[in-house]
Scaffold this motif. Structure first.
Motif, PDB file in Angstrom:
ATOM      1  N   LEU A 298       0.825  -1.202   0.000  1.00 34.49           N
ATOM      2  CA  LEU A 298       0.000   0.000   0.000  1.00 34.49           C
ATOM      3  C   LEU A 298       0.866   1.261   0.000  1.00 34.49           C
ATOM      4  CD1 LEU A 298      -2.662   1.480   0.162  1.00 34.49           C
ATOM      5  CD2 LEU A 298      -2.666   1.102   2.637  1.00 34.49           C
ATOM      6  N   GLU A 299       1.909   1.266   0.805  1.00 31.99           N
ATOM      7  CA  GLU A 299       2.800   2.429   0.839  1.00 31.99           C
ATOM      8  C   GLU A 299       3.452   2.658  -0.525  1.00 31.99           C
ATOM      9  OE1 GLU A 299       5.581   2.095   4.014  1.00 31.99           O
ATOM     10  OE2 GLU A 299       4.079   2.315   5.593  1.00 31.99           O
ATOM     11  N   GLN A 300       3.801   1.598  -1.230  1.00 32.07           N
ATOM     12  CA  GLN A 300       4.376   1.734  -2.565  1.00 32.07           C
ATOM     13  C   GLN A 300       3.384   2.384  -3.526  1.00 32.07           C
ATOM     14  OE1 GLN A 300       5.559  -2.230  -3.725  1.00 32.07           O
ATOM     15  NE2 GLN A 300       7.228  -2.343  -2.230  1.00 32.07           N
TER      16      GLN A 300
ATOM     17  N   ASP B 165       0.861  10.315  -6.399  1.00 32.50           N
ATOM     18  CA  ASP B 165       0.944  11.778  -6.421  1.00 32.50           C
ATOM     19  C   ASP B 165      -0.177  12.427  -5.611  1.00 32.50           C
ATOM     20  OD1 ASP B 165       3.221  11.767  -8.064  1.00 32.50           O
ATOM     21  OD2 ASP B 165       1.984  11.610  -9.865  1.00 32.50           O
ATOM     22  N   GLY B 166      -0.504  11.841  -4.489  1.00 34.65           N
ATOM     23  CA  GLY B 166      -1.483  12.448  -3.593  1.00 34.65           C
ATOM     24  C   GLY B 166      -2.931  12.176  -3.923  1.00 34.65           C
ATOM     25  N   ARG B 167      -3.205  11.369  -4.941  1.00 36.35           N
ATOM     26  CA  ARG B 167      -4.596  11.077  -5.298  1.00 36.35           C
ATOM     27  C   ARG B 167      -5.206  10.074  -4.312  1.00 36.35           C
ATOM     28  NH1 ARG B 167      -1.854  11.880  -9.790  1.00 36.35           N
ATOM     29  NH2 ARG B 167      -2.758  13.276 -11.354  1.00 36.35           N
ATOM     30  N   PHE B 168      -6.547  10.108  -4.234  1.00 40.32           N
ATOM     31  CA  PHE B 168      -7.244   9.074  -3.493  1.00 40.32           C
ATOM     32  C   PHE B 168      -7.027   7.749  -4.206  1.00 40.32           C
ATOM     33  CE2 PHE B 168     -10.077  12.798  -2.543  1.00 40.32           C
ATOM     34  CZ  PHE B 168      -9.666  12.932  -1.228  1.00 40.32           C
ATOM     35  N   LEU B 169      -6.976   6.687  -3.453  1.00 42.32           N
ATOM     36  CA  LEU B 169      -6.792   5.358  -4.024  1.00 42.32           C
ATOM     37  C   LEU B 169      -7.978   4.470  -3.657  1.00 42.32           C
ATOM     38  CD1 LEU B 169      -3.020   4.617  -3.255  1.00 42.32           C
ATOM     39  CD2 LEU B 169      -4.018   5.200  -5.467  1.00 42.32           C
ATOM     40  N   ALA B 170      -8.502   3.750  -4.636  1.00 34.52           N
ATOM     41  CA  ALA B 170      -9.485   2.695  -4.407  1.00 34.52           C
ATOM     42  C   ALA B 170      -8.782   1.403  -4.779  1.00 34.52           C
ATOM     43  CB  ALA B 170     -10.729   2.902  -5.257  1.00 34.52           C
ATOM     44  N   ILE B 171      -8.592   0.529  -3.804  1.00 30.12           N
ATOM     45  CA  ILE B 171      -7.715  -0.617  -4.006  1.00 30.12           C
ATOM     46  C   ILE B 171      -8.442  -1.934  -3.753  1.00 30.12           C
ATOM     47  CG2 ILE B 171      -5.607  -1.776  -3.196  1.00 30.12           C
ATOM     48  CD1 ILE B 171      -4.504   0.922  -2.422  1.00 30.12           C
ATOM     49  N   ARG B 172      -8.203  -2.876  -4.639  1.00 33.04           N
ATOM     50  CA  ARG B 172      -8.618  -4.249  -4.402  1.00 33.04           C
ATOM     51  C   ARG B 172      -7.387  -5.060  -4.022  1.00 33.04           C
ATOM     52  NH1 ARG B 172     -12.233  -7.984  -8.362  1.00 33.04           N
ATOM     53  NH2 ARG B 172     -13.762  -6.478  -7.556  1.00 33.04           N
TER      54      ARG B 172
ATOM     55  N   ASN C 188     -11.370  -6.623   7.477  1.00 31.23           N
ATOM     56  CA  ASN C 188     -11.486  -5.415   8.298  1.00 31.23           C
ATOM     57  C   ASN C 188     -10.157  -5.007   8.915  1.00 31.23           C
ATOM     58  OD1 ASN C 188     -14.338  -4.504   8.231  1.00 31.23           O
ATOM     59  ND2 ASN C 188     -14.718  -6.600   8.907  1.00 31.23           N
ATOM     60  N   ASN C 189      -9.253  -5.955   9.121  1.00 30.12           N
ATOM     61  CA  ASN C 189      -7.909  -5.593   9.565  1.00 30.12           C
ATOM     62  C   ASN C 189      -7.151  -4.866   8.450  1.00 30.12           C
ATOM     63  OD1 ASN C 189      -6.850  -6.288  12.319  1.00 30.12           O
ATOM     64  ND2 ASN C 189      -7.888  -8.203  11.847  1.00 30.12           N
ATOM     65  N   ILE C 190      -7.361  -5.283   7.203  1.00 27.40           N
ATOM     66  CA  ILE C 190      -6.732  -4.583   6.078  1.00 27.40           C
ATOM     67  C   ILE C 190      -7.327  -3.183   5.934  1.00 27.40           C
ATOM     68  CG2 ILE C 190      -6.569  -4.543   3.547  1.00 27.40           C
ATOM     69  CD1 ILE C 190      -6.057  -7.520   3.602  1.00 27.40           C
ATOM     70  N   ARG C 191      -8.638  -3.060   6.113  1.00 28.73           N
ATOM     71  CA  ARG C 191      -9.269  -1.740   6.071  1.00 28.73           C
ATOM     72  C   ARG C 191      -8.725  -0.839   7.172  1.00 28.73           C
ATOM     73  NH1 ARG C 191     -15.553  -3.676   5.077  1.00 28.73           N
ATOM     74  NH2 ARG C 191     -15.480  -3.688   2.790  1.00 28.73           N
ATOM     75  N   SER C 192      -8.584  -1.409   8.362  1.00 34.87           N
ATOM     76  CA  SER C 192      -8.043  -0.641   9.479  1.00 34.87           C
ATOM     77  C   SER C 192      -6.618  -0.185   9.177  1.00 34.87           C
ATOM     78  CB  SER C 192      -8.075  -1.495  10.746  1.00 34.87           C
ATOM     79  OG  SER C 192      -7.478  -0.819  11.825  1.00 34.87           O
ATOM     80  N   MET C 193      -5.831  -1.093   8.629  1.00 35.12           N
ATOM     81  CA  MET C 193      -4.454  -0.749   8.258  1.00 35.12           C
ATOM     82  C   MET C 193      -4.438   0.357   7.214  1.00 35.12           C
ATOM     83  SD  MET C 193      -2.329  -1.340   5.425  1.00 35.12           S
ATOM     84  CE  MET C 193      -3.025  -2.817   4.687  1.00 35.12           C
ATOM     85  N   ALA C 194      -5.360   0.279   6.243  1.00 33.21           N
ATOM     86  CA  ALA C 194      -5.412   1.286   5.183  1.00 33.21           C
ATOM     87  C   ALA C 194      -5.803   2.656   5.720  1.00 33.21           C
ATOM     88  CB  ALA C 194      -6.394   0.851   4.101  1.00 33.21           C
TER      89      ALA C 194
ATOM     90  N   VAL D 168      -7.492   6.418   1.307  1.00 38.03           N
ATOM     91  CA  VAL D 168      -7.505   5.104   0.677  1.00 38.03           C
ATOM     92  C   VAL D 168      -8.834   4.417   0.961  1.00 38.03           C
ATOM     93  CG1 VAL D 168      -6.458   2.803   0.606  1.00 38.03           C
ATOM     94  CG2 VAL D 168      -5.005   4.827   0.827  1.00 38.03           C
ATOM     95  N   TRP D 169      -9.426   3.850  -0.073  1.00 39.64           N
ATOM     96  CA  TRP D 169     -10.658   3.093   0.065  1.00 39.64           C
ATOM     97  C   TRP D 169     -10.368   1.660  -0.378  1.00 39.64           C
ATOM     98  CZ3 TRP D 169     -15.991   5.611  -0.764  1.00 39.64           C
ATOM     99  CH2 TRP D 169     -17.023   4.696  -0.490  1.00 39.64           C
ATOM    100  N   ILE D 170     -10.605   0.702   0.501  1.00 40.18           N
ATOM    101  CA  ILE D 170     -10.426  -0.699   0.136  1.00 40.18           C
ATOM    102  C   ILE D 170     -11.707  -1.176  -0.546  1.00 40.18           C
ATOM    103  CG2 ILE D 170      -9.901  -3.033   0.931  1.00 40.18           C
ATOM    104  CD1 ILE D 170      -7.634  -0.927   1.214  1.00 40.18           C
ATOM    105  N   GLU D 171     -11.647  -1.308  -1.864  1.00 43.48           N
ATOM    106  CA  GLU D 171     -12.812  -1.702  -2.650  1.00 43.48           C
ATOM    107  C   GLU D 171     -13.256  -3.110  -2.307  1.00 43.48           C
ATOM    108  OE1 GLU D 171     -14.308  -3.906  -6.316  1.00 43.48           O
ATOM    109  OE2 GLU D 171     -12.367  -4.050  -5.335  1.00 43.48           O
TER     110      GLU D 171
END
Length: 425
Positions: free
Chosen positions: A275-277, A283-290, A312-318, A326-329
């Motif tokens: 996720l950090e990568q 460039d500062g944009r919102f991310l929606a990630i699967r 939910n642990n991944i969501r919490s981490m995000a 960051v939105w975990i899709e």
């Protein structure tokens, strides 16, 4: 004489971003207007670059408006361009073919829409440019529109606007199909195509033929950098063309290899690093990630059984790593087990008997049909959200029973074996 113009397509203004599950802390309000903000970025770019004109190659809208606000927003942005003396030329695509584009709202004088009945040529005499285009009269146009376009206008820079699937692309309807040779035959200098949401250059020069892609990804199948193409014309020739980023929210798929993981925390550590990568590249944009958790893993069954906990642990981490951007899709657990199930079946144990029975069900279509019949009434009362999308329940489809059988095996292997993978006596 030198000037620039912008080629954009597939705006899908006010199209809802799909697949974004709501959960506590998700930045819903921040991304609700993503397509509008991306379109504002397009207009800002046109003004900043002082372009001669803007081309929109179809699908400005995502169908008919839900209310007047979509049209009013578009007009407000066109007025901004009008004040800067920038004209806009557009065609209708399959999504906005039947849309009442103006809904009785008069378009500003700087916006020109091509006919949907036949190809039309509009000339810009001050620039010696001839634009040729035709929009979609209906949602499904299956004939080759390009063949009826006029030949080039001598002494002008000729540009064709066309909404097309070209030679066909996976995931897109085969509308207004044509070949590169069909387009080259017209003698134009540039073909401004639309419909395909992935940027693609079909021909690099004489003529330049390309899809700019859409300006804002709308779901997880539209990942990565989205924007438009800026074209520079010098002495009547296409000198260069380059992609310019416009999106405000970026979709990404992040794969986590759990093959070496021994605990759930190992999975979370890898996910955090990945996720950090992605954030460093956004460039500062919102991310929606699967997140896709893959690999043959010792903790496969544990991940399946505790899917909600993992997700939910991944969501919490995000939320922590992404500081709200960051939105975990979705979290897809696609690991496989390391346990040799055939070896387990060979032992004289209760679990072997259960696994043999499951295998028998899998291999008997009649038994699967009986199970489907049992679930028939359940299908009718399922809420709509459980009957749509890629993870939908469809108890009229035998394949869903086959998929669930594998999950049942995983549950059994989790609860009836020890951590070391030894069968409980």
């Amino acid at each position: 004489m030198e000037f620039t113009f912008i080629h954009a397509a597939d705006i899908h203004l006010d199209s809802p971003l799909r697949g974004l599950e709501k959960y506590e802390g998700a930045p819903v309000e921040k991304i609700r207007n993503a397509t509008r903000e991306a379109f504002q970025n397009l207009v800002d770019l046109a003004i900043e670059k002082k372009v001669a004109f803007l081309l929109i190659a179809g699908d400005l809208y995502d169908g008919d408006w839900k209310d007047y606000n979509t049209g009013l927003f578009f007009i407000s942005q066109m007025i901004r361009l009008h004040k800067e003396k920038i004209n806009v030329y557009l065609i209708r695509g399959n999504h906005d073919a039947q849309s009442l584009i103006t809904r009785e709202l008069k378009l500003p004088a700087n916006v020109f829409e091509f006919s949907v009945d036949h190809p039309k040529t509009i000339t810009i005499e001050s620039l010696q440019v001839a634009l040729h285009g035709q929009g979609f009269a209906s949602r499904a146009v299956t004939e080759n529109l390009a063949t009826s376009y006029p030949q080039k206008k001598e002494g002008y820079l000729n540009i064709g606007l066309l909404h097309t699937s070209a030679t066909g692309h996976e995931g897109h309807e085969n509308y207004a199909p044509c070949s590169v040779d069909d387009l080259k035959a017209k003698g134009y200098d540039y073909w401004a195509l639309g419909h395909i949401h992935l940027r693609e250059v079909l021909h690099k020069s004489n003529p330049v033929i390309l899809f700019p892609g859409n300006i804002q990804g709308r779901h997880v199948r539209e990942i990565g950098n989205k924007g438009c193409t800026i074209v520079t014309v010098k002495e009547g020739q296409i000198e260069q063309y380059e992609h310019h980023t416009l999106d405000v929210l970026r979709w990404e798929v992040c794969q986590v290899d759990a093959s070496a993981c021994e605990t759930e925390q190992d999975v979370l550590d890898i996910a955090s690093e990945k996720l950090e990568q992605l954030m460093n590249q956004s460039d500062g944009r919102f991310l929606a990630i699967r997140f896709r958790i893959t690999g043959a893993s010792e903790i496969h069954q544990k991940l399946i059984v505790e899917k909600e906990h993992v997700m939910n642990n991944i969501r919490s981490m995000a939320l922590e790593v992404g500081t709200g951007d960051v939105w975990i899709e979705k979290v897809k657990i696609e690991t496989s087990r390391k346990i040799d199930i055939n070896e387990l079946k060979e032992n004289s144990t209760p679990i072997a008997s259960i696994l043999e029975f499951i295998e028998q069900i899998r291999n008997e279509p009649e038994t699967v049909e009986l199970l489907l019949a049992e679930f028939k009434d359940l299908q009718t009362v399922l809420p709509h959200e459980l009957k749509t999308g890629e993870d939908a329940f469809d108890f009229t489809n035998p394949a869903i029973i086959e998929d669930r059988i594998k999950e049942v095996e995983d549950l059994i292997l989790h609860y009836l074996t020890t951590k070391a993978g030894e069968v409980i006596a």
